[in-house]
Scaffold this motif. Structure first.
Motif, PDB file in Angstrom:
ATOM      1  N   ILE A  88       0.736  -1.347   0.057  1.00  0.00           N
ATOM      2  CA  ILE A  88      -0.002   0.081   0.132  1.00  0.00           C
ATOM      3  C   ILE A  88       0.925   1.300   0.163  1.00  0.00           C
ATOM      4  CG2 ILE A  88      -1.578   1.323   1.585  1.00  0.00           C
ATOM      5  CD1 ILE A  88      -2.822  -1.251   2.390  1.00  0.00           C
ATOM      6  N   GLY A 108       1.412   2.294  -5.027  1.00  0.00           N
ATOM      7  CA  GLY A 108       0.506   3.479  -5.600  1.00  0.00           C
ATOM      8  C   GLY A 108      -0.219   2.916  -6.809  1.00  0.00           C
ATOM      9  N   ALA A 124      -2.976   1.954  -9.341  1.00  0.00           N
ATOM     10  CA  ALA A 124      -4.229   1.136  -9.063  1.00  0.00           C
ATOM     11  C   ALA A 124      -3.896  -0.070  -8.461  1.00  0.00           C
ATOM     12  CB  ALA A 124      -5.292   0.794 -10.234  1.00  0.00           C
ATOM     13  N   PRO A 142      -3.354  -0.029  -4.194  1.00  0.00           N
ATOM     14  CA  PRO A 142      -4.514  -0.288  -3.359  1.00  0.00           C
ATOM     15  C   PRO A 142      -5.073  -1.651  -3.324  1.00  0.00           C
ATOM     16  CG  PRO A 142      -4.778   1.849  -4.309  1.00  0.00           C
ATOM     17  CD  PRO A 142      -3.563   1.040  -4.911  1.00  0.00           C
ATOM     18  N   LEU A 143      -5.401  -2.066  -4.607  1.00  0.00           N
ATOM     19  CA  LEU A 143      -5.943  -3.401  -4.841  1.00  0.00           C
ATOM     20  C   LEU A 143      -4.971  -4.617  -4.343  1.00  0.00           C
ATOM     21  CD1 LEU A 143      -7.221  -2.660  -8.422  1.00  0.00           C
ATOM     22  CD2 LEU A 143      -8.440  -2.751  -6.577  1.00  0.00           C
ATOM     23  N   THR A 168      -5.134  -4.168  -0.668  1.00  0.00           N
ATOM     24  CA  THR A 168      -6.369  -4.721   0.107  1.00  0.00           C
ATOM     25  C   THR A 168      -6.400  -6.220  -0.192  1.00  0.00           C
ATOM     26  OG1 THR A 168      -7.401  -2.691  -0.533  1.00  0.00           O
ATOM     27  CG2 THR A 168      -8.789  -4.439  -0.094  1.00  0.00           C
TER      28      THR A 168
END
Ligand code: ADP
Ligand code: ADP
Ligand code: MG
Ligand code: MG
Ligand code: MG
Ligand code: MG
Lengths: 212, 355, 355, 212
Positions: free
Chosen positions: D72, D76, D78, D81-82, D85
């Protein structure tokens, strides 16, 4: 004798010659300058001959002065003031005349050259148009001094001009943009010397046309 | 040729039309003869500052017309000096009675055209003096040649002299100031790519993926030397050291002498930079380089100056004196004094420089 | 790859170091996590405006940090959204107690990273709201897709909201203002050449001498369509008409709801432009295009707007939201109201925008 | 059972796989995105595994959480976060464990997928990593439901992932940068789906290594 008609033909012939060599002159300038000499000359001389219809009734001095003024206000760069001054000074010595003797023509070219020297402060060997104009005027002067016949004298002048033009190739430039390149300016023909050679060649061809 | 243009022969004029439309609060444009001038000119009693040169160096010079900088600019064709009639018409338009300074970059074409303009202006009773800018250390020889080109210092001289004129300096003082700026400024540039003159339609020179040109001017002309591509730190080192180590530079320039009423040859000498000097560091974009890369140049330049005991007290970073879309940069170091600093900081409102 | 850089992986950091050295009067830079902030932050009682995004768009965003614009900017790697820890650290640094607005461009990456930052910030008691900018009319679909990208309007929103914060607007009013700016701004861009991401080392796409990309974004990505090179008048016509004729644009965006303390979907609609509207016309350089060419774009744009009964009352022309060295431009038209005009005209002092 | 050692090996193997495919992933992203996916993933996962020596003593949940946090804060874009997560959610369902049953592994992958869906709001068919992760998790779940043996179930999952990856080629992108291309996004494989496929493939290979 060279009459007014021939002067007008010469200016026309030179303009055509410039147009034909526009890319060539620009390419020469790209190598040791800023890639605009052909474009500059083409723009200026096209504008200049567009003025000629207004002055065909006038004397050679006024015709050359008109050309000069148009060149000065439409070429810019180094060639604008130089060719402009060439024609300006040339015009003053033939003021009022409608035909020129060999001596007149010599004085006209000499005055033009002097103007270029004074304006640009270049010397022989600096790799500029002076390296064509100066030997040509000298050769013309010598030939005129000997036999006073224009055409062979002009042929001599062209031979000297051609030699002068070749000589610019190895030279190290001392004036104009090519001077910034230092030693890298060597090995390349000077664009302004090339256009000056074309100017004299057009004059010779115009004179030859008449005698044919 | 990849450009946002219509016909190449209309490029300069149409660009000026766009500029006039965009900045009608600052400038007006006259066509035939072409010049750009302040909307509020002439300003009575103020010395007028005029510059000019070939187009393709935007924002210089037209983008520097406005309060605190130039009163008028004369744009020529791309990379081609403007003509005397433009300079003369501009002088008449902005003459406020206190005299005019022509700031002229040292190129045969510019010098000769401005000389002709000066001669005519004086016969018409307009008081005009000229100062030549010749600051490019890439040009080695000085005597008996054309000498050094005018590059980055031109921008700084226009700003500083423009501020002085705004503050009421008379012509004599401004001429001295302009000469002093020129004598204390030095520049050098490099190119990673060539540029394309619209009327020519193809690049002036070609460089391979691994080559660069060192010591270029601002007309897309090749430089002093072609070498292998280097890191920005190494390139900055080259440019900075050439400037910092430049020996006192001596040459003869022609200035108009008001008393003698003729051109006189003046000998001028640039003093070398000294430890402790306060500098304006100017990192200039040749046109096609992102500003992020200019900051890398500045980063290294600041380190070098610090190491050499030179103190950067002002800086200017961006596109100010360009060569169309050429990729590359130039560095100018100007030694400042208190007067120059105050004039540099003075307000300016032009399309290309504003604070 | 022809760039003024050292190692590609150091590019972003070294560029920021240069920036910090050059503009120490305006900004400071924090590294790890990386963010740029105003030297005078936090300003007690003032709403703080923060933006961020991938690097390579200089001067956006770091170049817009300073009085009258952003309080902080978070630069990511080139063309890569920054990370939540940067955004969070920036928020803590500049929080003046009056709340924080994150201005976020609508890209999956930016949206998700800012959402994460917002969620964490709120758990830490920092009041943060977000507004998405989605103004690129080149993107056609809206519902069930990512929707439109955030491009040129971002710059205008940052200026206008920055001025509002400086004038003491509270967070609620600034959020409404920012949303209004976004709803009234539309953009579209074209590329004449690709750009090269330093870490990749070769161009993202290649175009032949006679091709161009229409409807590009700001990340060097190809556009909507590849077509033959056209005159600047025709290109400007294309861009302007796409913007002017754009139908009302409806979409759902996610905003943080302070009362419900969660993300809510908000339906937003851009009204179309109407005859008589007053506009800010923004002609933006993608990076490698000379400003002289931008004036040709503006020239035609001004004519088109006049013909369509649209009144350009403000303009901005230059490099503000770029894609490294890409050649090309974008046009943004923002419908102004009196409040926006007053805020646009308010003083700003940043590295990239100043008056 | 999958033990902690294998989880660490998997993370290492995936990082190596990403490094090997860095240019490939970036090229895929150049065509329909912004030419950084391989660079992003390589940067993030190298940083993540550099953290692993600090947590080898901890449980699988904490290991995955550490990976997540590093991703995270260092990817950076897309994918940050994907993937961040994905690992964050995965970590919570295996908190405290040092080895995982087939059911644990299923729940872990399912939780990761759910995180991606919630964060990115993409649906099946939008041309994203979801088009690989989702069919893979479904296939894994079905296989686990039937015979509870991890390795063949994971082989089923990979087959489904591979098919899912191929399926992204003709798709019209609706999420992520490729969506801006409209119809031009069709005919190209999605970069994020490709990296997700590599992630699952690395997991399978790690599991196969042990059984060899
Ligand atoms: N001081 C000078 N004296 C004589 N000729 C010069 C001088 N400076 C330049 N020239 C000539 O001008 C030519 C270049 O003309 P042009 O390309 O039109 O102008 P510019 O150099 O301003 O672009 C050179 O090739 C050279 O022959
Ligand atoms: N909303 C989303 N949901 C799921 N996956 C997404 C989403 N947006 C983008 N992606 C995935 O992310 C990948 C791109 O990652 P990357 O290139 O690293 O980030 P960026 O697009 O910010 O440059 C896409 O190929 C796609 O698989
Ligand atoms: Mg030339
Ligand atoms: Mg020229
Ligand atoms: Mg990216
Ligand atoms: Mg990407």
């Amino acid at each position: 004798m060279v009459d007014k008609e021939q002067i007008l033909q010469w200016l026309q012939a030179f303009t055509t010659e410039i147009e034909k060599n526009k890319e060539y002159l620009t390419e020469l300038d790209a190598v040791i300058g800023d890639a605009d000499h052909g474009i500059n000359m083409d723009r200026g001389f096209k504008k200049a001959i567009a003025q000629l219809p207004n002055v065909t009734e006038q004397d050679i001095g006024n015709i050359l002065k008109t050309v000069s003024m148009t060149l000065i206000s439409s070429i810019g760069g180094a060639s604008g003031p130089l060719y402009g001054t060439f024609f300006l000074r040339a015009s003053t010595v033939v003021a009022g005349k409608s035909e020129l003797t060999a001596q007149d023509l010599l004085e006209m070219l000499q005055a033009g050259l002097d103007g270029v020297l004074q304006r640009g402060k270049a010397q022989l060997g600096d790799k500029t148009m002076v390296d064509v104009l100066s030997p040509a005027v000298v050769a013309f002067g010598q030939a005129v001094g000997t036999n006073k016949v224009i055409l062979p004298a002009m042929q001599q002048a062209i031979a000297a001009a051609q030699e002068g033009l070749q000589n610019t190739i190895p030279m190290l430039a001392k004036k104009g943009r090519a001077s910034y390149l230092g030693e890298r300016s060597m090995g390349h023909q000077d664009p302004g010397a090339t256009s000056s050679y074309l100017m004299l060649k057009s004059l010779l061809e115009t004179l030859e046309n008449k005698t044919q | 040729m990849k450009k946002l243009i219509n016909k190449p022969e209309d490029f300069v004029r149409e660009s000026l039309e766009g500029m006039a439309a965009a900045h009608s609060d600052i400038i007006k444009v006259n066509y035939d003869p072409t010049f750009v001038y302040r909307t509020d000119a002439p300003i009575q009693g103020k010395v007028a500052i005029i510059s000019g040169g070939g187009s393709g160096h935007d924002p210089m010079h037209a983008g520097f017309v406005g309060k605190g900088m130039l009163d008028a600019a004369c744009p020529g064709e791309v990379f081609t000096s403007p003509t005397p009639d433009q300079m003369l018409a501009a002088a008449k338009q902005v003459d406020g009675g206190a005299g005019i300074l022509y700031i002229v970059k040292n190129y045969s074409g510019d010098v000769m055209n401005f000389e002709m303009a000066t001669e005519i202006a004086r016969t018409e009773g307009i008081r005009v003096l000229n100062i030549l800018i010749d600051d490019d250390v890439a040009v080695k020889d000085s005597l008996y040649t054309q000498g050094r080109r005018g590059v980055g210092t031109t921008v700084l001289a226009e700003k500083i002299c423009g501020a002085a004129a705004e503050q009421g300096y008379d012509l004599g003082r401004i001429v001295d100031l302009c000469r002093r700026v020129n004598l204390n400024g030095r520049s050098m540039g490099i190119a990673l790519s060539s540029c394309t003159v619209p009327a020519k339609g193809s690049p002036t020179f070609t460089l391979s993926e691994s080559e660069m040109e060192i010591g270029i001017g601002i007309h897309g002309e090749p430089g002093r030397e072609r070498i292998s591509l280097e890191s920005v730190d190494r390139i900055t080192e080259r440019l900075a050291q050439s400037i910092i180590n430049d020996a006192p530079y001596r040459r003869i320039v022609r200035e108009w002498d008001e008393d003698q009423q003729e051109w006189v040859d003046v000998e001028l000498i640039n003093p070398s930079l000294q430890k402790g000097d306060r500098l304006l560091a100017f990192v200039n974009n040749m046109g096609g380089t992102p500003v992020s890369e200019l900051y890398l140049v500045y980063r290294k330049l600041a380190k070098i100056c610090e190491q050499q005991g030179l103190q950067i007290v002002r800086n200017l970073i961006g596109s100010y004196i360009t060569s169309l879309e050429m990729q590359g940069c130039s560095i100018t170091l100007l030694k400042l004094d208190d007067e120059m600093i105050q004039l540099w900081d003075a307000p300016v409102k032009t399309a290309g420089l504003r604070w």
